[in-house]
Design a protein around this motif. Structure first.
Motif, mmCIF file in Angstrom:
data_model
loop_
_atom_site.group_PDB
_atom_site.id
_atom_site.type_symbol
_atom_site.label_atom_id
_atom_site.label_comp_id
_atom_site.label_asym_id
_atom_site.label_seq_id
_atom_site.Cartn_x
_atom_site.Cartn_y
_atom_site.Cartn_z
ATOM 1 N N GLN A 222 -7.473 -1.519 -2.262
ATOM 2 C CA GLN A 222 -6.523 -1.137 -1.218
ATOM 3 C C GLN A 222 -5.103 -1.435 -1.692
ATOM 4 O OE1 GLN A 222 -7.837 -2.166 2.621
ATOM 5 N NE2 GLN A 222 -5.882 -1.767 3.615
ATOM 6 N N LYS A 223 -4.210 -0.467 -1.469
ATOM 7 C CA LYS A 223 -2.858 -0.584 -1.989
ATOM 8 C C LYS A 223 -1.861 -0.892 -0.878
ATOM 9 C CE LYS A 223 -1.393 1.815 -5.386
ATOM 10 N NZ LYS A 223 -0.953 2.829 -6.359
ATOM 11 N N THR A 224 -0.758 -1.536 -1.247
ATOM 12 C CA THR A 224 0.334 -1.725 -0.290
ATOM 13 C C THR A 224 1.584 -0.971 -0.742
ATOM 14 O OG1 THR A 224 0.922 -3.785 -1.397
ATOM 15 C CG2 THR A 224 -0.460 -3.947 0.570
ATOM 16 N N ALA B 134 -2.522 -2.488 8.823
ATOM 17 C CA ALA B 134 -2.219 -2.580 7.385
ATOM 18 C C ALA B 134 -0.749 -2.966 7.246
ATOM 19 C CB ALA B 134 -2.520 -1.263 6.683
ATOM 20 N N ASN C 284 -8.359 3.429 1.004
ATOM 21 C CA ASN C 284 -7.171 3.213 1.841
ATOM 22 C C ASN C 284 -7.215 4.047 3.126
ATOM 23 O OD1 ASN C 284 -5.280 1.609 -0.173
ATOM 24 N ND2 ASN C 284 -6.178 3.304 -1.342
ATOM 25 N N ILE D 257 -4.114 3.894 5.382
ATOM 26 C CA ILE D 257 -2.947 4.614 4.841
ATOM 27 C C ILE D 257 -3.088 6.103 5.134
ATOM 28 C CG2 ILE D 257 -1.689 5.257 2.746
ATOM 29 C CD1 ILE D 257 -1.311 2.337 3.446
#
Length: 322
Positions: A12-14, A47, A227, A230
């Motif tokens: 999972q990306k931020t 998120a 994600n 997102i």
């Protein structure tokens, strides 16, 4: 087909990177950037701490290369690029939501060219990416309707690859060999206003029988699976941006000018947005299955989708697309 960079996308990306092309088509993305709408909606979905980086690329081809190389996470570009990547990755790339379906317009400054029947072997037509951009494919569909089904590629040899800003510069230069441009707004209106002798040869709704999604967000299924918040945030942010364009067009235009540096007057932009087809800001894909059917018929797509939901993620499946 394994996508390069897919391992990196699996967590999972931020920090999310998104790419787009120049033009009014991409106004929802400018609003999303300025008002940090993806960040806002991601936070509301739990998120927190998501940041976005927007990258401007001149054509869809450059964007698809960036996605496959793993250097961007989400693209905002044309239907042709989405379908080609969906096909080549065997479903490894899919749409999130559409963003806009304004008309594309084939403009000529050559007085001898009134219809596509008038193009000769030395006439050049600027498109963002030869053979695969939305403009190039609409031209193929038009050729198959005018010259016969087996003549769909008749005008391919006339197309040259130029991003819309460069094509506009070429059109304003009376000495330049490119005298024709399959344009999108605002370049459509700038050319008709500023290029001597510029006139409309055809528009995409004439060819497609209605609006065609020219811009949509899409990503790899690996990124989407890792994600989901997102992806949902992109849908929610897109809707908020589209709603703003409809409810407060002046505020949307001000943001577009600020983010892009477009020197066009607010008055001109507001006038152009009142032209036919210019308020087609919709989440649902439009006209994409007719597009896919052509690409399959000519062998560009190896797989014919059964429905638009084949090449869109489940986040969009409740929409009434076509």
């Amino acid at each position: 087909m394994v996508l390069p960079g897919s391992q990196a996308a699996a967590q999972q990306k931020t920090e999310i990177s998104l790419s787009r092309q120049p033009g009014i088509f991409y106004m929802p993305s400018h609003i999303m950037e300025k008002r940090k709408l993806i960040e806002k909606h991601a936070a509301s979905l739990g998120a927190a701490g998501v940041t976005t980086k927007w990258i401007n690329l001149s054509g869809g081809g450059a964007q698809t290369d960036a996605l496959l190389a793993g250097s961007v996470d989400i693209l905002n570009t044309g239907t042709g690029n989405l379908l080609l990547l969906w096909d080549r990755t065997r479903g490894g790339v899919k749409g999130i939501v559409a963003t806009s379906a304004q008309p594309m317009t084939l403009i000529s400054r050559d007085p001898n060219i009134k219809s596509i029947k008038d193009f000769g072997p030395n006439d050049k037509i600027a498109v963002p990416t030869v053979k695969v951009s939305t403009q190039a494919i609409v031209l193929q569909i038009a050729a198959s309707e005018i010259f016969g089904a087996d003549q769909w590629s008749k005008l391919d040899a006339s197309t040259v690859q130029l991003g819309h800003p460069d094509a506009y510069v070429a059109m304003t230069n009376a000495q330049h060999e490119v005298r024709n441009h399959f344009a999108i707004p605002p370049f459509t209106f700038l050319e008709l206003k500023n290029v001597p002798g510029a006139h409309v040869v055809l528009s995409s709704p004439d060819v497609m029988g209605g609006p065609l999604s020219q811009a949509q967000f899409f990503t790899t299924t690996k990124f989407a699976d890792a994600n989901p918040k997102i992806v949902q945030a992109v849908r929610d942010a897109t809707k908020e941006a589209q709603d703003l364009i409809r409810s407060d067009t002046k505020a949307a235009v001000d943001i577009y000018k600020e983010v892009t540096g477009d020197k066009t007057s607010v008055e001109d932009l507001l006038a152009w947005l009142k032209e036919p087809g210019m308020m087609e800001w919709n989440l649902q894909p439009q006209g994409t299955m007719k597009f896919a059917a052509h690409l399959f018929k000519v062998g560009t797509l190896k797989t014919m989708p059964k429905a638009w939901t084949d090449y869109y993620l489940p986040v969009a499946h409740d929409l009434k697309g076509n």
